[in-house]
Write a protein that holds these residues in place. Structure first.
Motif, short mmCIF file in Angstrom:
data_model
loop_
_atom_site.label_atom_id
_atom_site.label_comp_id
_atom_site.label_asym_id
_atom_site.label_seq_id
_atom_site.Cartn_x
_atom_site.Cartn_y
_atom_site.Cartn_z
N ASN A 57 24.62 82.80 63.99
CA ASN A 57 24.00 83.76 64.90
C ASN A 57 24.48 85.20 64.69
O ASN A 57 24.08 86.09 65.43
N PHE A 58 25.34 85.42 63.72
CA PHE A 58 25.86 86.78 63.47
C PHE A 58 24.72 87.71 63.08
O PHE A 58 23.77 87.30 62.42
N SER A 59 24.86 88.98 63.44
CA SER A 59 23.82 89.97 63.15
C SER A 59 23.55 90.12 61.66
O SER A 59 22.40 90.10 61.22
N ASP A 60 24.62 90.28 60.86
CA ASP A 60 24.45 90.45 59.40
C ASP A 60 25.78 90.14 58.72
O ASP A 60 26.70 90.94 58.75
N ILE A 61 25.85 88.97 58.12
CA ILE A 61 27.06 88.57 57.39
C ILE A 61 26.73 88.23 55.94
O ILE A 61 27.55 87.78 55.19
N GLY A 62 25.50 88.51 55.54
CA GLY A 62 25.08 88.25 54.17
C GLY A 62 23.75 87.53 54.14
O GLY A 62 23.23 87.10 55.17
N PHE A 63 23.21 87.41 52.93
CA PHE A 63 21.87 86.87 52.77
C PHE A 63 21.84 85.35 52.66
O PHE A 63 20.99 84.69 53.22
N ASN A 64 22.80 84.77 51.95
CA ASN A 64 22.78 83.32 51.75
C ASN A 64 24.14 82.72 52.11
O ASN A 64 25.07 83.42 52.48
N TYR A 65 24.21 81.41 52.00
CA TYR A 65 25.42 80.69 52.40
C TYR A 65 26.65 81.18 51.64
O TYR A 65 27.71 81.38 52.23
N VAL A 66 26.53 81.39 50.35
CA VAL A 66 27.67 81.83 49.54
C VAL A 66 28.14 83.21 49.98
O VAL A 66 29.34 83.44 50.17
N ASP A 67 27.20 84.13 50.20
CA ASP A 67 27.56 85.47 50.68
C ASP A 67 28.28 85.40 52.02
O ASP A 67 29.29 86.08 52.23
N ARG A 68 27.76 84.59 52.92
CA ARG A 68 28.34 84.49 54.27
C ARG A 68 29.74 83.89 54.22
O ARG A 68 30.66 84.42 54.83
N THR A 69 29.91 82.78 53.51
CA THR A 69 31.23 82.16 53.46
C THR A 69 32.24 83.05 52.73
O THR A 69 33.40 83.12 53.12
N THR A 70 31.79 83.75 51.69
CA THR A 70 32.68 84.66 50.98
C THR A 70 33.12 85.81 51.88
O THR A 70 34.30 86.16 51.93
N ALA A 71 32.18 86.38 52.62
CA ALA A 71 32.51 87.49 53.53
C ALA A 71 33.46 87.02 54.63
O ALA A 71 34.46 87.71 54.93
N MET A 72 33.22 85.86 55.20
CA MET A 72 34.11 85.35 56.26
C MET A 72 35.50 85.09 55.70
O MET A 72 36.50 85.41 56.36
N LYS A 73 35.60 84.53 54.51
CA LYS A 73 36.90 84.26 53.89
C LYS A 73 37.65 85.57 53.62
O LYS A 73 38.85 85.66 53.88
N GLN A 74 36.95 86.58 53.14
CA GLN A 74 37.60 87.87 52.86
C GLN A 74 38.09 88.51 54.15
O GLN A 74 39.20 89.07 54.19
N LEU A 75 37.32 88.44 55.22
CA LEU A 75 37.75 89.02 56.49
C LEU A 75 38.91 88.22 57.09
O LEU A 75 39.86 88.80 57.62
N GLU A 76 38.84 86.91 56.99
CA GLU A 76 39.94 86.06 57.47
C GLU A 76 41.23 86.40 56.72
O GLU A 76 42.29 86.58 57.33
N ASP A 77 41.14 86.48 55.40
CA ASP A 77 42.32 86.81 54.59
C ASP A 77 42.86 88.19 54.95
O ASP A 77 44.08 88.40 54.97
N HIS A 78 41.98 89.13 55.24
CA HIS A 78 42.42 90.48 55.60
C HIS A 78 43.17 90.48 56.93
O HIS A 78 44.23 91.09 57.05
N PHE A 79 42.62 89.80 57.94
CA PHE A 79 43.31 89.68 59.22
C PHE A 79 44.70 89.06 59.03
O PHE A 79 45.69 89.54 59.59
N LYS A 80 44.77 88.00 58.24
CA LYS A 80 46.04 87.31 58.01
C LYS A 80 47.05 88.18 57.27
O LYS A 80 48.24 88.20 57.63
N ALA A 81 46.60 88.89 56.26
CA ALA A 81 47.51 89.77 55.51
C ALA A 81 48.02 90.90 56.39
O ALA A 81 49.22 91.25 56.35
N LEU A 82 47.15 91.49 57.19
CA LEU A 82 47.57 92.56 58.10
C LEU A 82 48.58 92.05 59.12
O LEU A 82 49.59 92.71 59.39
N ALA A 83 48.30 90.89 59.69
CA ALA A 83 49.22 90.32 60.68
C ALA A 83 50.58 90.03 60.07
O ALA A 83 51.62 90.31 60.67
N ALA A 84 50.59 89.49 58.87
CA ALA A 84 51.86 89.19 58.20
C ALA A 84 52.66 90.46 57.95
O ALA A 84 53.88 90.47 58.10
N ARG A 85 51.97 91.53 57.58
CA ARG A 85 52.66 92.79 57.25
C ARG A 85 53.03 93.60 58.49
O ARG A 85 54.12 94.15 58.57
#
Length: 172
Positions: A40-68
């Motif tokens: 239901n997200f407004s815009d996270i990408g066009f297809n399944y691969v784009d969406r899962t890749t974007a979510m993984k990159q954002l998840e990794d970014h949150f985790k790296a920031l929190a660790a640092r």
């Protein structure tokens, strides 16, 4: 018999290295990121691969920031909406092209809880956006995927969680 001494020494050094690594990981922040109904997200990408890749990159970014930035603390993020910078438009090839315009700003909504040793330090709902994403300075290179969204998350963490103007620059 002499061959056993170096082996014991190597084993001891290896064990000590693992112990120090375990202690270091305990001191670092732990972040838990989940995506609530990403279909239901407004815009996270066009297809399944784009969406899962974007979510993984954002998840990794949150985790790296929190660790640092949040050593010894735990951060829980539940993302409820994402609208990536730009807008997907049909292109002559099979892929779509993301076109950036001043009106297609990045946005993200999530709830968060920051805690330490089981005690909640801060929690709330965040609706973040970057109205000037094309003109503002950005610490990420043009080639960095989701550079505008990552900057937006950095700005939120600096201001809302750390009480700073911005995060310190990190050199590799």
């Amino acid at each position: 018999m002499t061959a056993a001494i170096p082996f014991k020494r190597i084993a001891l050094v290896s064990l000590m290295t693992l112990s120090f690594g375990a202690m270091a990981s305990v001191a670092q922040a732990q972040a838990e990121v989940s995506f609530v109904k990403p279909e239901n997200f407004s815009d996270i990408g066009f297809n399944y691969v784009d969406r899962t890749t974007a979510m993984k990159q954002l998840e990794d970014h949150f985790k790296a920031l929190a660790a640092r930035e949040l050593p010894g603390k735990q951060l829980k993020i539940e993302v409820t909406d994402i609208d990536l910078a730009g807008e997907l438009e049909p292109a002559a090839r099979v892929d779509r092209l993301r076109v950036l315009r001043t009106v297609t700003i990045p946005r993200m909504s999530f709830t968060y809880t920051l805690s330490e040793n089981g005690k909640v330090l801060k929690s709330g709902k965040a609706d973040i956006k970057d109205m000037d994403y094309q003109n503002a300075s950005n610490r990420y290179f043009d080639s960095e995927p989701l550079r505008y969204e990552k900057k937006m998350i950095d700005d939120w963490m600096a201001k809302d969680l750390l009480g700073k103007d911005r995060l310190a620059r990190v050199t590799p």
